[in-house]
Motif scaffolding. Structure first.
Motif, PDB file in Angstrom:
ATOM      1  N   VAL A 180      -0.134  19.854  -2.100  1.00 29.92           N
ATOM      2  CA  VAL A 180       0.227  18.674  -1.313  1.00 29.92           C
ATOM      3  C   VAL A 180       0.429  17.436  -2.184  1.00 29.92           C
ATOM      4  N   ASP A 181      -0.294  17.320  -3.298  1.00 30.00           N
ATOM      5  CA  ASP A 181      -0.091  16.153  -4.162  1.00 30.00           C
ATOM      6  C   ASP A 181       1.346  16.095  -4.665  1.00 30.00           C
ATOM      7  N   ASP A 182       1.905  17.239  -5.035  1.00 33.77           N
ATOM      8  CA  ASP A 182       3.308  17.283  -5.467  1.00 33.77           C
ATOM      9  C   ASP A 182       4.243  16.933  -4.315  1.00 33.77           C
ATOM     10  N   GLU A 183       3.877  17.336  -3.109  1.00 30.28           N
ATOM     11  CA  GLU A 183       4.699  17.013  -1.944  1.00 30.28           C
ATOM     12  C   GLU A 183       4.704  15.507  -1.688  1.00 30.28           C
ATOM     13  N   ILE A 184       3.541  14.883  -1.834  1.00 28.75           N
ATOM     14  CA  ILE A 184       3.454  13.434  -1.654  1.00 28.75           C
ATOM     15  C   ILE A 184       4.306  12.721  -2.702  1.00 28.75           C
ATOM     16  N   LYS A 185       4.220  13.186  -3.934  1.00 26.66           N
ATOM     17  CA  LYS A 185       5.000  12.581  -5.015  1.00 26.66           C
ATOM     18  C   LYS A 185       6.503  12.707  -4.740  1.00 26.66           C
ATOM     19  N   GLN A 186       6.921  13.869  -4.282  1.00 25.87           N
ATOM     20  CA  GLN A 186       8.331  14.081  -3.990  1.00 25.87           C
ATOM     21  C   GLN A 186       8.800  13.176  -2.854  1.00 25.87           C
ATOM     22  N   LEU A 187       7.974  13.057  -1.827  1.00 25.99           N
ATOM     23  CA  LEU A 187       8.323  12.178  -0.710  1.00 25.99           C
ATOM     24  C   LEU A 187       8.462  10.739  -1.173  1.00 25.99           C
ATOM     25  N   GLN A 188       7.515  10.277  -1.964  1.00 25.63           N
ATOM     26  CA  GLN A 188       7.542   8.897  -2.444  1.00 25.63           C
ATOM     27  C   GLN A 188       8.804   8.622  -3.251  1.00 25.63           C
ATOM     28  N   ASN A 189       9.240   9.601  -4.026  1.00 25.07           N
ATOM     29  CA  ASN A 189      10.440   9.431  -4.855  1.00 25.07           C
ATOM     30  C   ASN A 189      11.730   9.461  -4.050  1.00 25.07           C
ATOM     31  N   GLU A 190      11.651   9.887  -2.796  1.00 29.76           N
ATOM     32  CA  GLU A 190      12.839   9.971  -1.947  1.00 29.76           C
ATOM     33  C   GLU A 190      13.331   8.615  -1.488  1.00 29.76           C
ATOM     34  N   PHE A 191      12.466   7.612  -1.556  1.00 33.14           N
ATOM     35  CA  PHE A 191      12.802   6.331  -0.950  1.00 33.14           C
ATOM     36  C   PHE A 191      13.140   5.301  -2.012  1.00 33.14           C
ATOM     37  N   PRO A 192      14.114   4.461  -1.714  1.00 38.58           N
ATOM     38  CA  PRO A 192      14.517   3.423  -2.682  1.00 38.58           C
ATOM     39  C   PRO A 192      13.416   2.410  -2.881  1.00 38.58           C
ATOM     40  N   GLY A 193      13.509   1.691  -4.012  1.00 38.89           N
ATOM     41  CA  GLY A 193      12.488   0.699  -4.326  1.00 38.89           C
ATOM     42  C   GLY A 193      12.467  -0.449  -3.341  1.00 38.89           C
ATOM     43  N   ILE A 194      13.634  -0.825  -2.805  1.00 43.09           N
ATOM     44  CA  ILE A 194      13.719  -1.945  -1.870  1.00 43.09           C
ATOM     45  C   ILE A 194      13.766  -1.400  -0.452  1.00 43.09           C
ATOM     46  N   GLN A 195      12.701  -1.656   0.294  1.00 39.50           N
ATOM     47  CA  GLN A 195      12.626  -1.239   1.688  1.00 39.50           C
ATOM     48  C   GLN A 195      12.106  -2.392   2.526  1.00 39.50           C
ATOM     49  N   ASP A 196      12.274  -2.265   3.828  1.00 34.38           N
ATOM     50  CA  ASP A 196      11.752  -3.268   4.753  1.00 34.38           C
ATOM     51  C   ASP A 196      10.265  -2.988   4.950  1.00 34.38           C
ATOM     52  N   ILE A 197       9.425  -3.854   4.383  1.00 33.88           N
ATOM     53  CA  ILE A 197       7.980  -3.687   4.473  1.00 33.88           C
ATOM     54  C   ILE A 197       7.439  -4.678   5.494  1.00 33.88           C
ATOM     55  N   GLY A 198       6.561  -4.222   6.359  1.00 35.69           N
ATOM     56  CA  GLY A 198       5.966  -5.094   7.357  1.00 35.69           C
ATOM     57  C   GLY A 198       4.543  -4.682   7.654  1.00 35.69           C
ATOM     58  N   PHE A 199       3.867  -5.492   8.460  1.00 34.22           N
ATOM     59  CA  PHE A 199       2.518  -5.137   8.857  1.00 34.22           C
ATOM     60  C   PHE A 199       2.617  -4.090   9.954  1.00 34.22           C
ATOM     61  N   CYS A 200       2.199  -2.863   9.652  1.00 34.33           N
ATOM     62  CA  CYS A 200       2.418  -1.728  10.542  1.00 34.33           C
ATOM     63  C   CYS A 200       1.138  -1.337  11.268  1.00 34.33           C
ATOM     64  N   HIS A 201       1.297  -0.876  12.479  1.00 34.45           N
ATOM     65  CA  HIS A 201       0.170  -0.413  13.273  1.00 34.45           C
ATOM     66  C   HIS A 201      -0.327   0.933  12.766  1.00 34.45           C
ATOM     67  N   ASN A 202       0.591   1.829  12.436  1.00 32.53           N
ATOM     68  CA  ASN A 202       0.316   3.141  11.837  1.00 32.53           C
ATOM     69  C   ASN A 202      -0.320   4.159  12.788  1.00 32.53           C
ATOM     70  N   ASP A 203      -0.425   3.811  14.065  1.00 28.19           N
ATOM     71  CA  ASP A 203      -0.961   4.768  15.044  1.00 28.19           C
ATOM     72  C   ASP A 203      -0.377   4.456  16.413  1.00 28.19           C
ATOM     73  N   LEU A 204       0.957   4.457  16.495  1.00 32.34           N
ATOM     74  CA  LEU A 204       1.647   4.026  17.708  1.00 32.34           C
ATOM     75  C   LEU A 204       1.750   5.152  18.733  1.00 32.34           C
ATOM     76  N   GLN A 205       0.607   5.725  19.103  1.00 34.96           N
ATOM     77  CA  GLN A 205       0.582   6.679  20.202  1.00 34.96           C
ATOM     78  C   GLN A 205       0.456   5.915  21.514  1.00 34.96           C
ATOM     79  N   TYR A 206       0.775   6.587  22.621  1.00 33.32           N
ATOM     80  CA  TYR A 206       0.846   5.874  23.903  1.00 33.32           C
ATOM     81  C   TYR A 206      -0.486   5.255  24.309  1.00 33.32           C
ATOM     82  N   GLY A 207      -1.603   5.860  23.887  1.00 31.29           N
ATOM     83  CA  GLY A 207      -2.908   5.334  24.250  1.00 31.29           C
ATOM     84  C   GLY A 207      -3.251   4.018  23.593  1.00 31.29           C
ATOM     85  N   ASN A 208      -2.463   3.603  22.594  1.00 28.05           N
ATOM     86  CA  ASN A 208      -2.703   2.333  21.908  1.00 28.05           C
ATOM     87  C   ASN A 208      -1.721   1.248  22.343  1.00 28.05           C
TER      88      ASN A 208
END
Length: 341
Positions: A180-208
């Motif tokens: 899984v560590d290699d999978e995380i590394k691969q995922l991280q490398n998939e995204f460009p350096g410049i992204q839209d970063i914001g304050f995220c809830h990170n648990d947007l299920q309906y109960g929240n």
């Protein structure tokens, strides 16, 4: 499996909490006895025990209501409770969520919001979905104190280490945790350096998410996992949660046939990108949509690891391991379709 807490059993409150509530009531001009406190357990919480506590006021036709949250044991594995409290207090001061009324050693007392928690079906309602998109964008624009560094990748690696340290060799092999560590590394490398970063809830299920049906005002609650992250990740998590219904006899079972199709995803993203008169073009919608789809993979690893760890630290009546299996199965199924490998 409600989480193991030092909580309210059969309506009996911890002495510290009872004394605090009597003092709080007195500060509001309500003269009450401990026996006048009415305790109602609110179902659906995944990591804490949540109660509605009410008591009579001088007006015999009305009662005072507060929400009591008792922290589950073992949750320090997932987040820093002090940081979560600071986030809650700051959100409270901004008027963005419920007010923090009091704190005690095992939990806190919050303002009781007179609104209903969304259901799984509500997420598919086009009007409610548009309201959620607008509220999530507002959340992402919050100017929160502290570092604005992306938390996702470090948190994934921390949770992976925790999972490997807790679980059996059987589960390490079953979930391919050594890979899984290699999978995380691969995922991280998939995204460009410049992204839209914001304050995220990170648990947007309906109960929240709560809604006042009279005013259509939404409130996002429970900020335990909130942090700065790519906004596409937060949207991806919301889409993934559409496969879940935590109010069934098998709350751990996910139905990925309910994952939103392209048209529904684009409709949500269009609503998210529409603000202050800005009308997004198709290119903007498509770009964010593609990022969101890739981030669903990170969501599957995130909640898959959460499930594995929870199986070892939690005592809630919830099949965490089966939940984790489904998240990792979805990861391996979707990875070839979404990544350039």
């Amino acid at each position: 499996m409600p989480v193991k807490t030092n909580g309210c059993v059969d309506g009996n409150l911890p002495h510290e909490l009872r004394d605090l509530l009597v003092t709080l009531a007195s500060n509001w001009g309500d003269a009450i006895e401990v026996g006048a406190l009415k305790v109602e357990h609110l179902k659906g919480a995944m990591t804490n025990e949540v109660y509605r506590i009410s008591w009579p006021t001088e007006d015999v036709e009305t009662s005072r209501n507060v929400l009591v949250r008792l922290y589950g044991e073992g949750l320090e594995v997932f987040f820093n409770r002090n940081e979560e409290i600071q986030t809650f207090e700051f959100m409270s001061k901004l008027g963005f969520g419920p007010r923090l009324l009091e704190r005690f050693s095992k939990g806190r007392v919050e303002e009781f919001i007179h609104a209903r928690t969304l259901s799984a079906d509500d997420l598919r309602d086009t009007e409610i979905s548009a309201l959620i998109a607008a509220k999530v964008r507002e959340f992402h624009q919050l100017d929160m104190p502290g570092t604005r560094d992306v938390v996702l990748w470090d948190r994934l690696r921390t949770w992976l280490s925790e999972a490997k340290g807790l679980c059996s060799m059987e589960h390490i092999k079953e979930f391919c945790l050594d890979e899984v560590d290699d999978e995380i590394k691969q995922l991280q490398n998939e995204f460009p350096g410049i992204q839209d970063i914001g304050f995220c809830h990170n648990d947007l299920q309906y109960g929240n998410i709560m809604i006042d049906d009279k005013t259509s005002l939404l409130t996002l609650i429970d900020y335990e996992y909130a942090s700065y992250n790519p906004v596409a990740y937060d949207i991806a998590n919301h889409f993934c949660e559409m496969a879940a219904n935590y109010h069934t006899e098998t709350p751990h079972i996910l139905d990925y046939s309910r994952y939103p199709g392209l048209e529904e995803r684009h409709r949500y993203i269009r609503a998210y990108l529409s603000y202050e008169g800005h009308e997004p073009n198709e290119s903007e919608i498509e770009k964010l949509s593609e990022e969101v789809e890739k981030y669903t993979l990170a969501c599957h690893i995130f909640w898959g690891l959460w499930g594995i760890i929870s199986a070892y630290v939690n005592s809630i009546d919830f099949d965490y391991i089966q939940y984790a299996r489904q998240r990792f199965q979805q990861y391996w199924l979707k990875k070839p379709q979404l990544l350039s490998v």
